[in-house]
Design an enzyme around this catalytic site. Sequence first.
Site, mmCIF file in Angstrom:
data_model
loop_
_atom_site.group_PDB
_atom_site.id
_atom_site.type_symbol
_atom_site.label_atom_id
_atom_site.label_comp_id
_atom_site.label_asym_id
_atom_site.label_seq_id
_atom_site.Cartn_x
_atom_site.Cartn_y
_atom_site.Cartn_z
ATOM 1 N N LYS A 33 -30.473 -15.267 25.481
ATOM 2 C CA LYS A 33 -29.034 -15.199 26.228
ATOM 3 C C LYS A 33 -28.158 -14.837 25.251
ATOM 4 C CE LYS A 33 -28.421 -20.022 27.078
ATOM 5 N NZ LYS A 33 -27.452 -20.901 27.008
ATOM 6 N N ARG A 131 -25.704 -29.122 37.642
ATOM 7 C CA ARG A 131 -25.337 -27.878 37.429
ATOM 8 C C ARG A 131 -26.149 -26.915 37.823
ATOM 9 N NH1 ARG A 131 -25.279 -25.389 31.135
ATOM 10 N NH2 ARG A 131 -27.453 -24.932 31.855
ATOM 11 N N HIS A 163 -33.378 -28.586 33.626
ATOM 12 C CA HIS A 163 -32.664 -28.803 32.221
ATOM 13 C C HIS A 163 -32.198 -30.004 31.897
ATOM 14 C CE1 HIS A 163 -31.052 -26.515 28.953
ATOM 15 N NE2 HIS A 163 -29.779 -26.495 29.401
ATOM 16 N N ARG A 219 -38.751 -24.240 25.898
ATOM 17 C CA ARG A 219 -37.646 -23.049 26.115
ATOM 18 C C ARG A 219 -36.515 -23.394 25.054
ATOM 19 N NH1 ARG A 219 -36.675 -25.087 31.438
ATOM 20 N NH2 ARG A 219 -34.556 -25.917 30.864
ATOM 21 N N TYR A 261 1.276 -17.233 9.841
ATOM 22 C CA TYR A 261 2.210 -17.286 11.022
ATOM 23 C C TYR A 261 2.358 -18.857 11.304
ATOM 24 C CZ TYR A 261 0.955 -12.689 13.013
ATOM 25 O OH TYR A 261 0.575 -11.375 13.121
ATOM 26 N N CYS A 308 -5.265 -15.412 12.057
ATOM 27 C CA CYS A 308 -4.525 -14.400 12.916
ATOM 28 C C CYS A 308 -5.693 -13.847 13.780
ATOM 29 C CB CYS A 308 -3.867 -13.715 11.936
ATOM 30 S SG CYS A 308 -2.746 -14.424 10.663
ATOM 31 N N MET A 309 -5.275 -12.693 14.396
ATOM 32 C CA MET A 309 -6.212 -12.142 15.188
ATOM 33 C C MET A 309 -7.311 -11.294 14.319
ATOM 34 S SD MET A 309 -5.757 -8.898 17.969
ATOM 35 C CE MET A 309 -4.692 -9.854 19.005
ATOM 36 N N ASP A 310 -6.923 -10.819 13.190
ATOM 37 C CA ASP A 310 -7.698 -10.193 12.352
ATOM 38 C C ASP A 310 -8.090 -10.758 10.880
ATOM 39 O OD1 ASP A 310 -7.167 -8.098 14.366
ATOM 40 O OD2 ASP A 310 -5.265 -8.029 13.514
HETATM 41 C C1 LIG Z 1 -31.527 -23.516 31.252
HETATM 42 C C2 LIG Z 1 -31.835 -23.114 29.806
HETATM 43 N N1 LIG Z 1 -32.721 -23.542 29.001
HETATM 44 C C3 LIG Z 1 -32.874 -23.477 27.736
HETATM 45 C C4 LIG Z 1 -31.753 -23.407 26.954
HETATM 46 C C5 LIG Z 1 -31.949 -23.275 25.465
HETATM 47 O O1 LIG Z 1 -31.057 -24.449 25.095
HETATM 48 P P1 LIG Z 1 -30.985 -24.892 23.507
HETATM 49 O O2 LIG Z 1 -30.228 -23.659 23.046
HETATM 50 O O3 LIG Z 1 -30.169 -26.042 23.441
HETATM 51 O O4 LIG Z 1 -32.335 -24.675 22.993
HETATM 52 C C6 LIG Z 1 -30.561 -23.287 27.758
HETATM 53 C C7 LIG Z 1 -29.373 -23.102 26.833
HETATM 54 O O5 LIG Z 1 -28.240 -23.401 27.265
HETATM 55 C C8 LIG Z 1 -30.460 -23.003 29.028
HETATM 56 O O6 LIG Z 1 -29.447 -22.938 29.670
#
Ligand SMILES: Cc1ncc(COP(=O)(O)O)c(C=O)c1O
Length: 372
Positions: A33, A131, A163, A219, A261, A308-310
């Site tokens: 992701k 969550r 999770h 995961r 700045y 700064c921004m850049d």
């Molecule tokens: C539902 C879920 N599973 C697995 C992961 C992977 O977590 P990590 O990057 O700590 O291994 C995430 C990441 O936030 C997550 O949201």
Amino acid sequence: MWQAEARVDLDAIRENVSRLRAGTSAELMAVVKADGYGHGMIPSARAALDAGADWLGVCTLDEALALRAAGIEAPVLAWLLAPGLPLHTGVAAGVDLGVASLPQLDEMVESARRAERPARLHLKIDTGLARGGATVADWPALLDAAAKAQADGLVEVVGVWSHFVYADMPGHPTTDRQLAVFHEGLAMVERAGLRPRYRHLANSAATLTRPDTHFDLVRPGLAVYGLSPVVGETYGLRPAMTARARVTLTKRVPAGSGVSYGHTYTTERETNLAVVPLGYADGVPRHASNAGPVQLGGRRRIISGRVCMDQFVLDCGDDPVAAGDVATLFGSGADGEPTADDWAEAVGTINYEIVTRFGSLRVPRVYDGELT
Ligand SMILES: Cc1ncc(COP(=O)(O)O)c(C=O)c1O
């Protein structure tokens, strides 16, 4: 010639996945992701699959569809889905969907009808993070509804999952409590007559430290990219990303010169300043003002004045720095450069945020290692 880049070593990703794979008998979902935590979703996904990842994990439907559009056919789970999305496109593309509530289940049933194939679902229980996931109180109703939809041929319950809150603090009692709730949740799954193939719970930290949480699938995200979720440990992982830029300008300034700045930094003596073309628009946190470590000319320096921004400025003393020299913000640390962990500590955040921020469009990603 280049100005700034986020270099990603795909062989490091391959090595990290192989290492994670070797530590478990479960299947492995590489979490890609957020554009592969800033490393580029498609190349990272391909590298992870090369090294034996069985699954890919993403948040959004669009991320999952982008994997399919790139021709990636591995199992994909998408788990953060607002109401009203065209879920049928995901179902049609064979994307597995995370589900945590009855309204979501209803939408998935609808999308299965529309796609004319069963929706592949992973039912999520909230074991303590508060969550995503159904509360324990709402779990039985979700299970019963899913069992009925499965009996009607509209969904296939492929997984049950949750999770962790605190897996990055090995030994934290919350992890054991969550594991116990997960086991209770699994018993209810069985009582509802469901036999999902995959039970999954472990993120990177639990994959590395808690084999008793691996179940059928782990995961990991962060560890795939070579970063450790546990401060002070590396687990033999190799960071894949190096963020660097070439100095655009150097100048000699007198003692007492205010820099950048707000003049929050003032030179103590006559000195060489170097301008580095990366700023908060590129992912350098503004909190790194007078704090972020950068390697230039074989030495670590701290950003002088505001980011700064850049761009930002480094005070290099009498060192002979020149336009075109390479300033490395973070990398694997193998050449003495700071790491994403050093940056996280310097700016009061976590290594996850440091690398993910560099997923910006303006900093080109350059890949080392075979691009598959
Ligand atoms: C539902 C879920 N599973 C697995 C992961 C992977 O977590 P990590 O990057 O700590 O291994 C995430 C990441 O936030 C997550 O949201």
